[in-house]
Design an enzyme around this catalytic site. Structure first.
Site, PDB file in Angstrom:
ATOM      1  N   SER A   1       0.848  -1.190   0.000  1.00  0.00           N
ATOM      2  CA  SER A   1       0.000   0.000   0.000  1.00  0.00           C
ATOM      3  C   SER A   1       0.881   1.237   0.000  1.00  0.00           C
ATOM      4  O   SER A   1       2.024   1.209   0.449  1.00  0.00           O
ATOM      5  CB  SER A   1      -0.880  -0.001   1.265  1.00  0.00           C
ATOM      6  OG  SER A   1      -1.543   1.234   1.430  1.00  0.00           O
TER       7      SER A   1
ATOM      8  N   TYR B   1      -2.408   0.119  10.547  1.00  0.00           N
ATOM      9  CA  TYR B   1      -2.373  -0.464   9.197  1.00  0.00           C
ATOM     10  C   TYR B   1      -1.089  -0.055   8.480  1.00  0.00           C
ATOM     11  O   TYR B   1      -0.400  -0.888   7.868  1.00  0.00           O
ATOM     12  CB  TYR B   1      -3.598  -0.006   8.405  1.00  0.00           C
ATOM     13  CG  TYR B   1      -3.606  -0.456   6.963  1.00  0.00           C
ATOM     14  CD1 TYR B   1      -3.863  -1.780   6.631  1.00  0.00           C
ATOM     15  CD2 TYR B   1      -3.362   0.452   5.931  1.00  0.00           C
ATOM     16  CE1 TYR B   1      -3.874  -2.193   5.305  1.00  0.00           C
ATOM     17  CE2 TYR B   1      -3.369   0.053   4.610  1.00  0.00           C
ATOM     18  CZ  TYR B   1      -3.623  -1.271   4.302  1.00  0.00           C
ATOM     19  OH  TYR B   1      -3.628  -1.687   2.987  1.00  0.00           O
TER      20      TYR B   1
END
Length: 250
Positions: free
Chosen positions: A137, A151
């Site tokens: 990501s 995250y």
């Protein structure tokens, strides 16, 4: 789209989202795929759609022993492996002070321990010219908000795992690529709270709506994966970062 004729690729997280799209795209480009995920029914449906080009290995990436068994069986069914797409992932959002620690554990179990377990299972099957692709990501490159801190920490760790794999497996010709998308319109996100930099809060439904409105499609990311897999064996893309123009404008 690059040709993957004759290549044999295992995809984790293949029952939905980017993993499912990557499996479809790889088959469309000529590959045979081994599908790995914990949801047996969804995997069976995808395998039926893909036909003889697909084999199924039901396993949870957080169960290292079951995952190794599944990868070994798929490698045998496919006659070897030329690539792995590690796409299993999860997301829980929330400020550290307002989040159940069990949520942190779930994120790291899937996004970090699951990635390590996948590498440990797959590396013995990968040789000269093979490809390893981690779906990470843009959050592995920066921390977007307080709500996304845990995250992001897991995705920073995923980038570190890939850097380690380049040193470990790159020495024998395995190419390791980190694919780092921004928002993607998937159902990855779980949890019940989003804290906006600790200053305010919005519910998950509102954040999910924004992510779907501004995000790339899973197919966009899958096209990047196929491009990387289809490059000549002497070429290694270290990181492939991509985002939607809609997110850039926000």
């Amino acid at each position: 789209m690059a040709s993957l004729d004759g290549r044999r690729v295992v995809v984790t997280g293949a029952s939905s989202g980017i993993g499912e799209a990557a499996a479809r795209a790889a088959v469309a480009a000529g590959a045979r795929v081994g599908l790995v995920a914990r949801r047996a029914e969804r995997l069976a449906g995808l395998a039926d759609e893909l036909g003889e080009a697909a084999a199924v290995g039901v396993a949870d990436v957080t169960d290292a022993a079951a995952l190794t068994d599944a990868v070994d069986r798929l490698a045998a069914d496919l006659g070897g492996l030329d690539g792995v797409v590690a796409a299993a992932g999860t997301m829980h959002l929330g400020a550290i002070g307002a989040t159940d620690p069990e949520r942190w554990r779930e994120v790291f179990d899937v996004n970090v321990h699951g990635l390590l377990a996948t590498a440990r299972a797959a590396l013995p099957h990968l040789g000269e010219g093979a490809s390893w692709v981690t779906i990470s990501s843009m959050s592995g490159r920066r921390v977007p908000s307080a709500a996304g801190g845990v995250y992001a920490a897991s995705k920073h760790a995923a980038h570190a795992v890939d850097e380690t794999l380049r040193r470990e497996a790159g020495a024998r010709g395995v190419r390791v690529t980190t694919v780092a998308p921004g928002f993607v319109a998937t159902d990855l996100m779980a949890g019940d709270l989003v804290a906006d930099d600790g200053a305010g809060r919005e519910d998950v439904a509102a954040f999910r709506e924004r992510m779907h409105a501004q995000g790339l499609t899973p197919e966009h990311v899958a096209a990047a994966v196929v491009h990387v897999l289809g490059l000549p064996p002497e070429v290694c893309v270290v990181e492939y970062a991509l985002t939607s123009t809609a997110q850039m404008r926000s």
